[in-house]
Design an enzyme around this catalytic site. Sequence first.
Site, PDB file in Angstrom:
ATOM      1  N   ASN A 289      -3.097   5.874   7.795  1.00 15.18           N
ATOM      2  CA  ASN A 289      -3.881   5.025   6.892  1.00 15.18           C
ATOM      3  C   ASN A 289      -3.959   3.644   7.534  1.00 15.18           C
ATOM      4  O   ASN A 289      -2.925   3.006   7.761  1.00 15.18           O
ATOM      5  CB  ASN A 289      -3.201   4.892   5.529  1.00 15.18           C
ATOM      6  CG  ASN A 289      -3.195   6.200   4.743  1.00 15.18           C
ATOM      7  OD1 ASN A 289      -3.661   7.226   5.228  1.00 15.18           O
ATOM      8  ND2 ASN A 289      -2.665   6.154   3.536  1.00 15.18           N
TER       9      ASN A 289
ATOM     10  N   HIS B 197       1.361  10.898  -4.318  1.00 14.69           N
ATOM     11  CA  HIS B 197       0.659   9.632  -4.111  1.00 14.69           C
ATOM     12  C   HIS B 197       1.141   8.670  -5.201  1.00 14.69           C
ATOM     13  O   HIS B 197       0.363   8.220  -6.037  1.00 14.69           O
ATOM     14  CB  HIS B 197      -0.855   9.833  -4.138  1.00 14.69           C
ATOM     15  CG  HIS B 197      -1.626   8.768  -3.427  1.00 14.69           C
ATOM     16  ND1 HIS B 197      -2.538   9.025  -2.427  1.00 14.69           N
ATOM     17  CD2 HIS B 197      -1.619   7.427  -3.575  1.00 14.69           C
ATOM     18  CE1 HIS B 197      -3.074   7.885  -2.007  1.00 14.69           C
ATOM     19  NE2 HIS B 197      -2.538   6.891  -2.690  1.00 14.69           N
TER      20      HIS B 197
ATOM     21  N   TYR C 230      -6.149  -0.165   7.675  1.00 16.78           N
ATOM     22  CA  TYR C 230      -7.142  -1.049   7.041  1.00 16.78           C
ATOM     23  C   TYR C 230      -7.408  -2.348   7.800  1.00 16.78           C
ATOM     24  O   TYR C 230      -8.521  -2.793   7.899  1.00 16.78           O
ATOM     25  CB  TYR C 230      -6.696  -1.398   5.609  1.00 16.78           C
ATOM     26  CG  TYR C 230      -6.804  -0.234   4.647  1.00 16.78           C
ATOM     27  CD1 TYR C 230      -7.976  -0.006   3.928  1.00 16.78           C
ATOM     28  CD2 TYR C 230      -5.750   0.653   4.473  1.00 16.78           C
ATOM     29  CE1 TYR C 230      -8.086   1.070   3.052  1.00 16.78           C
ATOM     30  CE2 TYR C 230      -5.855   1.733   3.593  1.00 16.78           C
ATOM     31  CZ  TYR C 230      -7.019   1.931   2.889  1.00 16.78           C
ATOM     32  OH  TYR C 230      -7.129   2.992   2.029  1.00 16.78           O
TER      33      TYR C 230
ATOM     34  N   GLU D  59      -6.853   7.551   5.690  1.00 14.93           N
ATOM     35  CA  GLU D  59      -7.458   6.471   4.894  1.00 14.93           C
ATOM     36  C   GLU D  59      -7.967   5.384   5.827  1.00 14.93           C
ATOM     37  O   GLU D  59      -7.271   4.986   6.761  1.00 14.93           O
ATOM     38  CB  GLU D  59      -6.457   5.811   3.925  1.00 14.93           C
ATOM     39  CG  GLU D  59      -6.156   6.614   2.686  1.00 14.93           C
ATOM     40  CD  GLU D  59      -5.240   5.890   1.698  1.00 14.93           C
ATOM     41  OE1 GLU D  59      -5.236   4.635   1.676  1.00 14.93           O
ATOM     42  OE2 GLU D  59      -4.529   6.589   0.963  1.00 14.93           O
TER      43      GLU D  59
ATOM     44  N   ARG E 219      -9.931  14.634   0.249  1.00 18.29           N
ATOM     45  CA  ARG E 219      -8.499  14.393   0.126  1.00 18.29           C
ATOM     46  C   ARG E 219      -8.217  13.862  -1.279  1.00 18.29           C
ATOM     47  O   ARG E 219      -8.741  12.821  -1.656  1.00 18.29           O
ATOM     48  CB  ARG E 219      -8.040  13.373   1.176  1.00 18.29           C
ATOM     49  CG  ARG E 219      -6.574  13.036   1.017  1.00 18.29           C
ATOM     50  CD  ARG E 219      -6.047  12.020   2.043  1.00 18.29           C
ATOM     51  NE  ARG E 219      -4.673  11.723   1.677  1.00 18.29           N
ATOM     52  CZ  ARG E 219      -4.138  10.508   1.613  1.00 18.29           C
ATOM     53  NH1 ARG E 219      -4.851   9.443   1.940  1.00 18.29           N
ATOM     54  NH2 ARG E 219      -2.893  10.350   1.233  1.00 18.29           N
TER      55      ARG E 219
ATOM     56  N   GLU F 158       1.877   7.001   2.235  1.00 17.08           N
ATOM     57  CA  GLU F 158       2.410   5.647   2.465  1.00 17.08           C
ATOM     58  C   GLU F 158       3.813   5.433   1.897  1.00 17.08           C
ATOM     59  O   GLU F 158       4.015   4.639   0.972  1.00 17.08           O
ATOM     60  CB  GLU F 158       1.435   4.594   1.895  1.00 17.08           C
ATOM     61  CG  GLU F 158       0.063   4.670   2.540  1.00 17.08           C
ATOM     62  CD  GLU F 158      -0.864   3.527   2.142  1.00 17.08           C
ATOM     63  OE1 GLU F 158      -0.466   2.683   1.308  1.00 17.08           O
ATOM     64  OE2 GLU F 158      -1.980   3.469   2.670  1.00 17.08           O
TER      65      GLU F 158
END
Length: 480
Positions: A326, A140, A328, A382, A95, A185
């Site tokens: 995404n 991005h 985290y 992600e 990606r 995002e």
Amino acid sequence: MWAPTLIAALVTLGYTRASDNKFPDGFLMGCGTASYQVEGAWNEDGKGENIWDHMFHEHPEYGTNGDNGDVACDSYHKYKEDVQMLKALNVDVYRFSISWPRILPTGDVDIINQPGIDYYNKLINELLDNGIQPMVTMYHWDLPQALQYIGGWTNGLMADYFVEYARVLFENFGDRVKWWITFNEPAMVVKGYASKDRAPSQPAPGVGDYLAAHTLLRAHGRVYRLYHQQYRAAQNGSVGISLDVQGSAPLTNSTEDVVAADRYQQFEAGHFAHPIFSQEGDYPAIMRQRVDANSKREGRPRSRLPIFTPEEVKYIRGAADFFGLNHYWTDFVTDEVNATSPSKAGDTGATAVRNGLHSWGFRNILNWIVNEYPGYSIFVTENGVETSTGLNDIDRIQYYKEYLTELQQAVNIDKVPVIGYIAWSLMDNLEWTEGFTRKFGLYEVDFNSPNRTRTAKDSAAFMAKIFLSKKVPEDDGCLS
Ligand SMILES: *[C@@H]1O[C@H](CO)[C@@H](O)[C@H](O)[C@H]1NC(C)=O
Ligand SMILES: *[C@@H]1O[C@H](CO)[C@@H](O)[C@H](O)[C@H]1NC(C)=O
Ligand SMILES: *[C@@H]1O[C@H](CO)[C@@H](O)[C@H](O)[C@H]1NC(C)=O
Ligand SMILES: *[C@@H]1O[C@H](CO)[C@@H](O)[C@H](O)[C@H]1NC(C)=O
């Protein structure tokens, strides 16, 4: 005689119980990067200035140690080496993102920069020659500065510009690229219109960020429709969007905090996910209600949260072939806020007072998404962790082991339809305003060497095994 027949039938139908630590057949795995974070060559071969170039050149103090993306990992010149690293990692997918101003220096299609097209053709072909599928993020965060001069995402016309840019990408690369992500995002993109230290550094909190989000959702919907009307039949790819959705857990068990954690998630994830992925479309009702009420209280003749036309609601709703996630960490949220008004935080009326790495939060959020927005496959676009342990990054290995174990449980036990997983990141890179100090890579990059020498960390060998076998080693420790 019925038993073997039944078993054979079940096997044919794919009902065999997957072992809990193996991903299903066809599950795609790989690594990710983004143009501004790795490419460098900021003004080479006709590339236009982007909003991060502009901000860091005007305000070097916004970047830790004055770091910027002028050279970054120099992937513009070292892409072949990057592909060899990906090959050594046994990835199915890479990606990466395309730099809009490298292709369209003015942001518009008056100038199509052929060396920019050539660069991405070379990268895509190098990947395919090595058996790696490209997954392309169109945006991005590196908007052409020329478009920021006319308001950037707060200008509703930006949707038209994004459609023309997307058309250039489909025309030039769509024969070989089958995975498209419009935006990475969006919640982070619009923060640049609410605070100073994030490009384009145009703070108008509670106003500019909502306007930018509105344009961006319209741009996304239109590009999805463009692909399906004009390219899908010939190119047969998938188009999605990557939303950052962290866990949102109540800080305490009080009813107030439990309600606040839900509300917080609607303002964070729901702001972008609800218009696209919910059955009814449009912004979450709680956002509409709270921002409208606050706007009225402030004496405004209109809500700070813009209103979609019925036609817009319709073309944005369902505009995705997959939900890009995404993820985290998990936030711990309380029913209290100290934000000044107007602001999104003030409208939310809740604060994430701390966060933590809790792998259970990953499984929870995957289940939350599938319950809230049924009917979509999820592609984890992600997931990863920052560490400062250099090449012997046992903490990163531990993180991936735990998070991937939870992912497998979500897939194999909870039956969440996850179709792929991208680790962030292939290599250490420019972590935006935090410069080169925050390291997410499976490969280390020596930013002091003009060669930007790459070296595999211990986690690279660990992930290479998982990417090959699609199996996660049994868990033997705990982060949380
Ligand atoms: C289109 O792609 C799907 C996978 O996404 C594949 O199963 C199908 O065979 C492809 N169809 C054509 C016509 O290439
Ligand atoms: C909330 O309640 C659960 C179940 O009683 C308990 O396990 C958990 O520790 C509590 N959480 C907090 C933050 O008090
Ligand atoms: C708000 O500010 C007060 C006083 O500084 C502090 O004690 C409290 O923790 C803050 N609350 C949040 C949610 O940040
Ligand atoms: C540059 O890096 C590559 C591998 O990353 C290495 O093969 C080469 O020798 C290096 N060159 C110099 C001048 O350090």
